[in-house]
Design an enzyme around this catalytic site. Structure first.
Site, PDB file in Angstrom:
ATOM      1  N   CYS A  45      17.646  18.909 -12.936  1.00  0.00           N
ATOM      2  CA  CYS A  45      18.673  18.577 -12.266  1.00  0.00           C
ATOM      3  C   CYS A  45      19.654  17.693 -13.417  1.00  0.00           C
ATOM      4  O   CYS A  45      20.790  18.039 -13.422  1.00  0.00           O
ATOM      5  CB  CYS A  45      18.288  17.517 -11.299  1.00  0.00           C
ATOM      6  SG  CYS A  45      17.529  18.231  -9.837  1.00  0.00           S
TER       7      CYS A  45
HETATM    8  C1  BEZ Z   1      13.942  19.179 -11.809  1.00  0.00           C
HETATM    9  O1  BEZ Z   1      15.190  18.888 -11.583  1.00  0.00           O
HETATM   10  O2  BEZ Z   1      13.574  19.184 -12.802  1.00  0.00           O
HETATM   11  C2  BEZ Z   1      13.142  19.309 -10.452  1.00  0.00           C
HETATM   12  C3  BEZ Z   1      13.339  18.644  -9.406  1.00  0.00           C
HETATM   13  C4  BEZ Z   1      12.368  18.821  -8.291  1.00  0.00           C
HETATM   14  C5  BEZ Z   1      11.308  19.929  -8.490  1.00  0.00           C
HETATM   15  C6  BEZ Z   1      11.225  20.350  -9.730  1.00  0.00           C
HETATM   16  C7  BEZ Z   1      12.043  20.204 -10.866  1.00  0.00           C
END
Ligand code: BEZ
Length: 210
Positions: A45
Site C-alpha cells: 500500500c
Molecule cells: C501490503 O500493503 O503490503 C499488504 C496489505 C495487506 C496484506 C498484504 C500486503
C-alpha cells in the site's frame, strides 16, 4: 447487488486527510479514481499510494482527481502519509478517506469477506464527469496495482467517449484504434479522414483521432 459499470457512483461525505469532503463536490467536472487499500503502514500500500502521488501530473493532464480509502483512522493516515512521502520520494497530494465506520467500503463493496473480514481489498473505480462508474478493477492484497494501466484505460475511456472508436489489446496513446461495429465502412471513411484499414469487414483500424 454490487455496483456495475454504468451505475451512478454512490456519493458520500467523509473525513479525509485533506479535510471533510463530499465526493461529488470534490470531483466537480473532473474524472475520478477512487481506490481502496487494505491497511495503512503496510508495504505494498505504501508503494501504491506513493506511485499515485508521483503520477499527479499525469492525472492532472487527464483532468482526473484521485481519492484513496481504507478503514483506518485519520490519525493513522496522517502518520503514514509522512512515511509514504519519505520512502517514496513524493508528497501525497490527494485525500485519503478515513473510513473507520466502513460506510464507503460498504457503498462500494470493497470488503470481500472471503478475502478478509475486516480490510478492504484493492478495489479501484474510475468515475466519469457524469458520475457514472466507467471502470472497476479488484486486486488481492498481495498484488500492487499497475497505475500506468489505470492511466492507459483512462486514455481509452476519454478517447472512446468522444469518437466512434474502441481500442485494441495493449493499445497505448497514439496507436491505431478500431472503428466500432455500429459504424459502416462507408461512413467510417467519411468520419475518419486519416484513413480506414479494413482487415475484415468487422475489423477496421484508423489512426487515433486528434
Ligand atoms: C501490503 O500493503 O503490503 C499488504 C496489505 C495487506 C496484506 C498484504 C500486503
Amino acid at each position: 447487488m454490487g455496483l456495475r459499470l454504468g451505475d451512478a457512483a454512490p456519493n458520500f461525505k467523509a473525513q479525509t486527510s485533506m479535510g471533510d469532503i463530499d465526493l461529488y463536490e470534490y470531483l466537480g467536472n473532473s474524472w475520478g479514481v477512487l481506490f481502496s487499500h487494505p491497511a495503512d503502514y503496510t508495504p505494498v500500500c505504501t508503494t501504491e499510494l506513493g506511485r499515485t502521488a508521483q503520477l499527479k501530473d499525469e492525472f492532472d493532464k487527464r483532468n482526473v482527481k484521485a481519492i484513496a480509502v481504507s478503514v483506518d483512522s485519520l490519525e493513522q493516515h496522517d502518520g503514514w502519509i509522512k512515511d509514504i512521502n519519505e520512502t517514496q520520494n513524493t508528497t501525497v497530494n490527494y485525500p485519503i478517506v478515513a473510513d473507520s465506520s466502513r460506510e464507503v467500503a460498504t457503498l462500494y463493496d470493497m470488503i470481500h469477506p472471503n478475502a478478509s473480514a475486516t480490510a478492504t481489498v484493492r478495489s479501484l473505480f474510475v468515475i466519469g464527469p457524469d458520475k457514472a462508474v466507467k471502470l472497476m478493477i479488484t486486486y488481492p492484497a498481495s498484488t500492487g496495482r499497475n497505475f500506468m494501466e489505470v492511466l492507459r484505460v483512462i486514455d481509452s475511456l476519454q478517447l472512446t467517449a468522444k469518437h466512434s472508436v474502441a481500442t485494441p489489446a495493449d493499445w497505448k496513446q497514439g496507436e491505431d484504434v478500431i472503428v466500432v461495429p455500429a459504424v459502416s465502412t462507408e461512413d467510417a471513411i467519411k468520419k475518419f479522414p486519416k484513413g480506414v484499414k479494413v482487415v475484415k469487414p468487422y475489423l477496421r483500424y484508423t489512426p487515433q483521432p486528434e
